[in-house]
Design a protein around this motif. Structure first.
Motif, PDB file in Angstrom:
ATOM      1  N   ALA A 117       0.822  -1.202   0.000  1.00 54.73           N
ATOM      2  CA  ALA A 117       0.000   0.000   0.000  1.00 54.73           C
ATOM      3  C   ALA A 117       0.858   1.255   0.000  1.00 54.73           C
ATOM      4  CB  ALA A 117      -0.948  -0.008   1.201  1.00 54.73           C
TER       5      ALA A 117
ATOM      6  N   LEU B  66      -8.576   1.929  -1.801  1.00 54.48           N
ATOM      7  CA  LEU B  66      -7.370   2.408  -1.155  1.00 54.48           C
ATOM      8  C   LEU B  66      -7.324   3.921  -1.339  1.00 54.48           C
ATOM      9  CD1 LEU B  66      -4.708   1.774   0.323  1.00 54.48           C
ATOM     10  CD2 LEU B  66      -3.616   1.603  -1.926  1.00 54.48           C
TER      11      LEU B  66
ATOM     12  N   THR C  91      -8.299  -1.681  -5.660  1.00 53.79           N
ATOM     13  CA  THR C  91      -7.328  -2.542  -4.971  1.00 53.79           C
ATOM     14  C   THR C  91      -7.367  -3.986  -5.455  1.00 53.79           C
ATOM     15  OG1 THR C  91      -8.938  -2.939  -3.213  1.00 53.79           O
ATOM     16  CG2 THR C  91      -7.386  -1.120  -2.891  1.00 53.79           C
TER      17      THR C  91
END
Length: 491
Positions: A71, A181, A205
């Motif tokens: 991430a 995200l 995502t």
């Protein structure tokens, strides 16, 4: 006191013994069974359980670390990419504090492109005060929300990444149901480096989740992976079934509400139809009684008087006496015939079938002027709209009754007719300068017309219109509003 306290302690300790005995009885067969197994089986069972536990914990820790690193890397790459695109917007916000219409249009075109829309479904530009300067969701622009944690970090100059909080007000406002995200990237002034805004990018995502899933499959054992897949499969099935049930429940509730609403409308319409029927019947009955009273009090009395005058004709001794009696009879019968024709003229309409709206109004006004010797000012609509006979009849009777009232209560002063059509709505009014009293709206029969405001109101309401009598300082006005849409002109 000591013995009593000891008794209480004994009472509380006693119930614990059956539970402890139950647990021992439950563990004893398991221990006995495990003790009867071979060492290799005991090793297999103990190591298998320990390895499964360690693998599950390791897989969890590894997948969490990989998810975090992935991430962060994805956020850094996306932020760097978006900063190069949004630099002009940041400079514009630094100068004026808002985006121009041209800049918003360019951003709309940019994020509408398939390669951006598929990867970045949502995008916002946040100002430091928590308001949204731009968003692909137009309902958020100009609104202020509680700053998300990622926004606060980005205002300090850091790139932040976190999964969307679906309970946040900016997400509930647009009914966001996917945990994208969220990447927060600060936009700085080109000269001082001050953070003037924060770009929030919602990134799909799916690719990131797939990479994490592959890492989990490598880190976990086959048993842990299979258990996870089974659990996810069952959850997907249950979730699908639950979603189907929820949709069906909502549909049933909507259908039930719609059925209840339609039922209520039908009930209201049925009551209105019943009331209108009763009022129409009462109006017709009073009209019939009025006509009967007019015939009885007028022509019938005159004809009766004429019959009584036949006796002097029969017993007349000279020609002069007979001629005098016959002249009285003829005069009386002519007066009776005049009253009968007057009553009939108020009940019968002239030929208005081939007339348009303004011509129908003009015909009623001319007949009123000829009968009363007064003047009527007319402001027509200028419309050549074809009207069905039932509406023409209603308009004629409205003008006739309004002018009769104006003549009776205002002596014909300031008689004026105004007609206009707004879209599909017909607005027609008759006014005067006589200052009528409340009795002007009664159902008295002006000049033998026998119509009355009450009967006219029933006629207008039967066509879905409204009738209103307005008192003014300089006179009175009778107003009619009729919607000609909804198939009214098909008749």
């Amino acid at each position: 006191m000591t013995e009593h306290s000891g008794g209480i302690s004994h009472e509380f300790a006693a119930p614990a013994e059956p539970a402890l005995v139950g647990r021992r009885r439950l563990l004893l067969p398991i221990r006995q069974w495990f003790g009867r197994q071979t060492l290799s089986m005991q090793f297999l069972l103990a190591c298998g359980a320990l390895i499964f536990l360690v693998a599950a914990v390791s897989g969890y820790l590894i997948s969490r670390e990989v998810s975090h690193n992935a991430a962060v890397d994805r956020a850094a790459a996306t932020a760097l990419f978006m900063q190069s695109i949004l630099e002009p917007a940041g400079n514009e916000l630094a100068q004026s504090g808002q985006l121009s219409a041209e800049r918003r249009l360019r951003l709309d075109e940019l994020f509408a492109e398939p390669q951006f829309k598929d990867r970045f479904p949502y995008f916002e530009l946040w100002l430091p005060d928590g308001s949204v300067a731009y968003s692909t969701s137009k309902e958020l622009i100009g609104r202020r929300f509680n700053p998300p944690p990622g926004l606060l970090r980005a205002l300090k100059g850091d790139v932040a990444a976190e999964y969307a909080d679906l309970t946040a007000s900016e997400h509930t406002l647009r009914s966001l149901s996917t945990r994208y995200l969220e990447i927060y990237s600060p936009l700085r002034r080109s000269d001082t480096g001050e953070v003037v805004a924060v770009a929030e990018i919602h990134e799909d995502t799916d690719t990131l989740h797939w990479e994490i899933f592959e890492v989990r499959l490598i880190g976990w054992t086959v048993v842990a992976g299979a258990s996870t897949l089974i659990m996810l499969g069952l959850l997907a099935i249950v979730h699908r079934g639950s979603a189907t049930i929820e949709r069906q429940r909502l549909r049933l509730e909507q259908r039930a509400e719609e059925a209840e609403r339609v039922s209520e409308e039908i009930r209201v319409l049925r009551d209105r139809a019943r009331l209108a029927s009763l009022r129409m019947t009462d109006s017709n009955e009073r009209l019939t009684r009025g006509i009967g009273a007019d015939l009885h009090d007028g022509p019938a009395q005159l004809i009766g008087f004429a019959i009584l005058q036949t006796e002097p004709v029969r017993v007349a001794r000279s020609r002069s006496e007979r001629e005098e009696a016959l002249e009285v009879i003829c005069g009386t019968l002519e007066e009776a015939l005049k009253e009968i024709r007057l009553i009939a003229r108020s009940l019968l309409l002239p030929d208005i079938e081939h007339l348009d709206l303004d011509q129908v109004i003009g015909r009623a006004a001319k007949l009123h002027e000829a009968r009363t010797g007064t003047q009527v000012a007319i402001k027509g609509s200028g419309s050549k709209l074809p009207l069905p006979p039932v509406i023409k009849t209603c308009i004629y009777r409205f003008v006739q009754e309004g002018l009769n009232n104006a003549h009776r209560h205002a002596n014909g002063r300031g008689q004026a007719i105004r007609c206009r059509i707004d879209g599909t709505v017909l607005n027609l009014s008759v006014r005067d300068h006589g200052g009528p009293s409340a009795k002007s709206s009664s159902s008295d029969k002006p000049d033998g017309s026998g119509l009355g405001i009450h009967g006219l109101q029933q006629r207008v309401e039967s066509l879905g219109g409204t009738l209103k009598f307005v008192h003014r300082r300089d006179g009175a006005e009778l107003q009619m509003t009729l919607d000609l849409g909804g198939g009214m002109l098909d008749g």
